[in-house]
Design a protein around this motif. Structure first.
Motif, short mmCIF file in Angstrom:
data_model
loop_
_atom_site.label_atom_id
_atom_site.label_comp_id
_atom_site.label_asym_id
_atom_site.label_seq_id
_atom_site.Cartn_x
_atom_site.Cartn_y
_atom_site.Cartn_z
N VAL A 11 45.00 38.24 44.69
CA VAL A 11 44.28 39.11 45.61
C VAL A 11 43.70 40.32 44.88
O VAL A 11 42.72 40.91 45.34
N TYR A 12 44.26 40.65 43.72
CA TYR A 12 43.76 41.79 42.94
C TYR A 12 42.49 41.47 42.16
O TYR A 12 41.82 42.36 41.67
N ASP A 13 42.17 40.18 42.00
CA ASP A 13 40.94 39.80 41.32
C ASP A 13 39.75 40.08 42.23
O ASP A 13 39.85 39.93 43.45
N PRO A 14 38.61 40.48 41.65
CA PRO A 14 37.44 40.76 42.49
C PRO A 14 36.99 39.52 43.27
O PRO A 14 37.05 38.41 42.74
N GLY A 33 48.83 49.06 46.67
CA GLY A 33 47.72 49.75 46.02
C GLY A 33 46.36 49.13 46.22
O GLY A 33 45.42 49.47 45.51
N LEU A 34 46.21 48.24 47.18
CA LEU A 34 44.94 47.56 47.40
C LEU A 34 44.42 47.89 48.78
O LEU A 34 45.11 47.68 49.77
N SER A 35 43.19 48.39 48.84
CA SER A 35 42.60 48.70 50.14
C SER A 35 42.13 47.42 50.82
O SER A 35 41.88 46.41 50.16
N LEU A 99 45.05 33.67 48.74
CA LEU A 99 45.24 34.86 47.93
C LEU A 99 46.69 35.31 47.94
O LEU A 99 47.34 35.32 48.99
N THR A 100 47.20 35.68 46.77
CA THR A 100 48.56 36.17 46.65
C THR A 100 48.61 37.26 45.59
O THR A 100 47.75 37.31 44.70
N ALA A 101 49.60 38.12 45.68
CA ALA A 101 49.76 39.19 44.70
C ALA A 101 50.56 38.75 43.48
O ALA A 101 50.60 39.48 42.49
#
Length: 119
Positions: A11-14, A33-35, A99-101
């Motif tokens: 999920v942190y990847d663009p 930390g992800l909006s 999506l996963t962290a």
């Protein structure tokens, strides 16, 4: 990547709008930390995410094999079954990105979920 229009990504990847299709967060908790804007999540079906109890058990030292067995049992529950069918239908019409962290989505619960969606 997996088959049948189902992708696995962090999920942190663009976001990749042309390739991602419907972006589905498959973690029980929102990523730190992800909006919401940066995550660009379209769906968050908590019924197909590992339960809080299962997550705590696994992070307390549970084995991967037993995690899989317990998670598959959770996916067999009625609420999860309806969400699985809905996600399968989405994947039948276009790309779905789970999506996963976690650092390695291919060896996480997201990969187990992708297998169930591809069946």
């Amino acid at each position: 990547m997996t088959g049948r229009n189902i992708r696995l990504r962090r999920v942190y990847d663009p976001p990749e709008p042309e390739a991602d299709g419907v972006r589905v967060l498959v973690d029980r908790l929102w990523p730190r930390g992800l909006s919401k804007e940066a995550a660009a999540v379209d769906e968050w079906p908590k019924a197909v995410t590992p339960s809080g109890e299962l997550r705590k058990w696994f992070h307390g030292g549970g084995s991967a094999e037993e995690f899989r067995r317990r998670y598959e049992a959770e996916l067999a529950e009625p609420g999860a079954g309806a969400e699985l069918e809905r996600l399968r239908a989405m994947a039948g019409t276009g790309p779905v990105t789970l999506l996963t962290a976690v650092r390695d989505p291919a060896s996480s619960h997201a990969a187990i979920l992708a297998e169930h969606l591809a069946d």
